[in-house]
Write an enzyme that holds these catalytic residues in place. Structure first.
Site, short mmCIF file in Angstrom:
data_model
loop_
_atom_site.label_atom_id
_atom_site.label_comp_id
_atom_site.label_asym_id
_atom_site.label_seq_id
_atom_site.Cartn_x
_atom_site.Cartn_y
_atom_site.Cartn_z
N HIS A 236 0.86 -1.18 0.00
CA HIS A 236 0.00 0.00 0.00
C HIS A 236 0.89 1.23 0.00
O HIS A 236 1.85 1.30 0.77
CB HIS A 236 -0.89 -0.02 1.25
CG HIS A 236 -2.00 0.98 1.23
ND1 HIS A 236 -1.77 2.33 1.33
CD2 HIS A 236 -3.34 0.83 1.12
CE1 HIS A 236 -2.95 2.96 1.28
NE2 HIS A 236 -3.90 2.07 1.16
N ARG A 256 -6.52 10.60 0.00
CA ARG A 256 -6.37 11.08 -1.37
C ARG A 256 -7.72 11.21 -2.05
O ARG A 256 -7.94 12.11 -2.85
CB ARG A 256 -5.44 10.13 -2.16
CG ARG A 256 -3.97 10.28 -1.76
CD ARG A 256 -3.11 9.17 -2.32
NE ARG A 256 -3.23 7.95 -1.51
CZ ARG A 256 -3.19 6.72 -1.99
NH1 ARG A 256 -3.04 6.52 -3.28
NH2 ARG A 256 -3.29 5.68 -1.18
#
Lengths: 605, 245
Positions: A236, A256
């Site tokens: 990740h 994000r």
């Protein structure tokens, strides 16, 4: 045979995260007897840590979404190595699986119209992730748990299975221990569902807890099932990097999704520098368009921060290696900047990302509404796992099923965020349903006594090993160091060959580790027993990574940067135990798509 | 690297005592890091329950210098390290071993409570319509990670041992999340009054103070439930008023 406490079930589910709970609930529908084994306490499994959301084409926020787009997104994200039938079933069924949770008490965030709200996430064309702030996993596991405890399921908390038992070709039960007193237990079952999660503890920097030692992968492998795509381990892109004691803890992609941007030490948004061919048409080419996308504006394209995880992780590694990293070896993730765009930004951030706000405030003294976070890649998920039939989730071993992270096929070379929570609901249900059907159609097979005594002796061996045998924690730490360094984001023939040697050395040492103390709640003994699983999955990952001489999805070879080997075509790797006990590997060509599914890909891309 | 001493409760239900361990500490460490380091280097068989190490699963509850906390969120730089840091198991539950207690009572309590019972779906696709503002307060309750620290500090359980007559703050929060759920149809007030023992709570707010999720347990969950119970069972004047109005 010594006498052991024995349980007899129609269906036994091993693992009590989302997939295991969903399977157990489904299996109990027809009044069958169902046992559920949790490695920890009920409701503490890894699902609880999932943050961003569950992917389902509900089309509540953008009516253009449909199962067809979700299917196409999943296939593209997986670099077309996914099992297309699984991707189809997943995209078609996840909306119903999410809606059903609401009937069990889950409370997702709402749209203006009072429906389930959905957010943007990497690789998903439309806002698709149903969520609850950034604690979606907790909401899901609690809804499943609170519903599940009223279905007559027999729950065994803090139990670990160390071996599956077979009679002839069929799986007939499982052998395990309970943590509290260290007593052995035998679980006889007509059908068994593995739902044990992943393998993150094979690596040093990981978002995974102590439980994630590849138990299901290893149990299935030793029982004769196949493991596929093991080279595809998801790093990740955004884990915490500082303070070092919290390195690896997840920072949700939701940051994000809400407008957070990645910057290097020069203050540059480096994600604009490298946009993969497959995604050029779907990616914004300027910051303003990217921002408007995160705010749900239609007909805008996603910012490059929301490209797939494999790509974002590699870009971060590149920035760090080329000397543009943050002080502690990561890059900067900035959500505070949105105060330039919206009023009351701090309040908005705290509302949308409450657990991220607390995590950084309490563990790193950082106020994410004021300053950027430092982030870097962390081992998060394994796309590879137990090979199953797409519809029934049955493995190559009759009566043995698998679902969730420990099973494989849906995600191909890379998993999209949000597709894990939907995976475990869709295929957890299917595994439970088909395991129940298998149990109804087949009789119990008796467990062989000799097999049990042999496993029991092996399980007690760490106590009997010489006192100068290694400390199990040391062997685990050494394995994590080696896997991180040699089988991490960047791999090569040389690093992988060396890793295989190291794994062999550690296997020999692991056979002699010494456990001190007695059998009661003895963490050292448990760590010693988990080593075999960790070594098995580490070897499988390394072998598969050696075999794939290309860089595709989450698998990157420094010595083979191209996406495909010339002339090799698309294939999956399969690892299986050979008759002589060694680990055998073969390739399996990816079958051509059914015409209707191919048409979707051709149309949507 | 600096060193610190951790005074850890070791033993089982038959015999246990504090044992001192010295270990190295570094910037940013939490108590659970120190426990893990001691476990790996000096006390392999030490029992400690943990999972996520990020304050999300509620497994590593303990008493640090006498304060109920999640060990994974207890920063060492908030503690005086010139004296030993004491780490003990939760005291309101029976000890299994070292830092691990038997919390199974909590799971049994929840199983006995009336489950969620939704009204028929509002839409044809089997879904319901709910306004965000109507679920905000329930989402607060659903933040609970079941660490049971609120149960640990509640004097009704800890000092008076009324586990048979009182379900404790965690399950009042759970009851509130169901009772105030916009689509739930069940009524749990009689149980709250009788078998759940809500009357025993005298609102000292000890539970609220220790909640790592900052849920305002007393004000938002327990007091409104108490009011509902009172309205339902103990307010004859109000009842009369209703009859004549």
């Amino acid at each position: 045979m010594a006498s052991y406490e024995t349980y007899d079930y129609d269906v036994l589910v091993i693992g009590a995260g989302g997939a295991g709970l969903r399977a157990a609930i489904e299996a109990s529908v027809g009044n069958l007897s169902v046992g559920l084994i949790c490695k920890s306490l009920l409701g503490k499994a890894h699902t609880v840590m999932a943050e961003g959301g569950v992917a389902a084409a509900l089309a509540n926020v953008d009516e253009r979404d449909s199962w067809r787009v979700h299917f196409a997104d999943t296939m593209r994200g997986g670099q077309y190595l996914s099992n297309a039938r699984m991707a189809e079933l997943h995209a078609k069924e996840s909306p119903d699986r999410v809606r059903e949770l609401e009937g069990w008490g889950a409370l997702f965030d709402r749209t203006q119209e009072g429906s389930i709200l959905q957010r943007n996430f990497g690789g998903h064309q439309y806002p698709r992730l149903a969520h609850v702030g950034d604690r979606t996993g907790l909401e899901m596991i609690r809804a499943l748990q609170d519903h599940g405890i009223h279905q007559g399921i027999d729950v065994h908390m803090e139990h670990t299975v160390v071996s599956l038992l077979k009679t002839g070709d069929r799986v007939s039960g499982a052998f395990g221990y309970e943590r509290e007193k260290g007593r052995f237990k035998i679980f006889s079952a007509k059908a068994i569902v593995l739902a044990t999660g992943g393998v993150g503890k094979a690596y040093k920097v990981t978002s995974n807890s102590w439980e994630y030692t590849g138990d299901g992968h290893s149990l299935a492998y030793h029982a004769g099932a196949e493991l596929i795509d093991m080279e595809f381990v998801q790093f990740h892109p955004t884990g915490m990097v500082w303070p070092s004691s919290v390195r690896g803890i997840l920072v949700t992609e939701g940051v994000r999704g809400e407008g957070g941007i990645l910057k290097n030490s020069e203050g540059k948004r480096f994600m604009f520098d490298d946009i993969p061919e497959l995604y050029v048409n779907q990616t914004a080419d300027n910051p303003e368009e990217g921002w408007r996308y995160t705010q749900g504006e239609r007909d805008t394209r996603r910012p490059p921060e929301l490209l797939t995880r494999d790509h974002v992780a590699r870009c971060i590694v590149r920035e760090v290696q080329e000397g543009r990293g943050s002080p502690h070896g990561g890059v900067f993730l900035d959500i505070a900047w949105i105060k330039e765009k919206i009023p009351n930004a701090p309040e908005h951030i705290r509302r949308k990302l409450p657990s991220m706000y607390h995590q950084f405030k309490e563990l790193a003294d950082i106020d994410i509404t004021e300053e950027p976070m430092e982030v870097g890649p962390t081992t998060h998920y394994i796309m590879g796992g137990i090979r199953v039939d797409a519809d029934s989730q049955m493995t190559a071993v009759p009566g043995l099923f698998a679902a969730g992270e420990c099973a494989a096929g849906l995600h191909g070379a890379n998993r999209l965020g949000g597709n894990s929570l939907s995976d475990l609901l869709v295929f957890g249900k299917r595994a439970g349903e088909y395991a129940a059907q298998f149990a109804m159609e087949n009789e119990t097979v008796p467990i062989e006594a000799a097999a049990i005594d042999a496993v029991a002796a092996q399980t007690l061996k760490p106590f009997e090993n010489a006192q100068d045998g290694d400390n199990p924690y040391n062997i685990q730490a050494q394995l994590q160091e080696k896997m991180q360094k040699l089988v991490g984001i960047a791999r090569s023939q040389e690093s992988l060959t060396q890793a295989l040697e190291e794994i062999q050395n550690l296997r020999e040492k692991a056979a002699n580790v010494h456990a001190i103390g007695n059998r009661e709640y003895n963490a050292g003994w448990h760590t010693a027993l988990d080593l075999d699983c960790l070594l098995t999955v580490s070897e499988a990952i390394t072998l598969a990574a050696l075999e794939r001489r290309a860089s595709i999805g989450a698998h990157s070879r420094d010595d083979y940067p191209e996406k495909e080997e010339p002339g090799a075509g698309k294939y999956n790797t399969i690892v299986q135990k050979a008759p002589d006990g060694t680990m055998a590997l073969r390739r399996y060509p990816v079958p051509g798509l059914q015409a209707d599914l191919q048409a979707i890909i051709d149309e949507i891309g | 690297m600096a060193k610190a001493t951790f005074r850890i409760w070791r033993g089982d239900a038959n015999a246990a005592q504090f044992v001192d361990y010295e270990t190295e500490v570094a910037e940013g460490m939490v108590v659970l890091d120190a426990i893990h380091r001691i476990q790996a280097d000096q006390a392999n068989d030490m029992a400690v329950r943990w999972n996520c190490k990020a304050g999300k699963c509620g497994s590593c509850s303990a008493e640090v210098n006498g304060n109920p906390k999640l060990m994974c969120m207890a920063r060492l730089n908030d503690l005086p390290l010139d004296e030993p840091v004491t780490v003990e198991p939760m005291r309101a539950f029976p000890l299994i071993k070292d830092l691990v207690t038997d919390v199974s009572w909590n799971f049994k309590v929840k199983e006995k409570m009336k489950p969620f019972a939704p009204r028929p779906p509002d839409a044809e696709d089997g879904t319901w319509r709910m306004e965000q503002e109507d679920i905000d307060h329930i989402q607060e309750f659903r933040k609970c990670i079941e660490c049971f620290l609120c149960q640990d500090v509640c004097h009704v359980l800890r000092e008076h041992d009324l586990h048979e007559e009182f379900i404790g703050p965690r399950f009042f929060v759970y009851a509130a999340s169901l009772e105030m759920h916009p689509i739930d149809t069940e009524n749990r007030l009689e149980e709250l009054k009788d078998s759940d023992g809500i009357g025993y709570c005298n609102i000292t707010k000890c539970c609220t103070k220790v909640c790592p999720e900052h849920i305002t347990i007393t004000d938002n969950a327990i007091i409104p439930l108490k009011e509902r119970v009172v309205d339902e069972f103990y307010d004859p004047i109000k009842k009369l008023f209703r009859v004549f109005s």
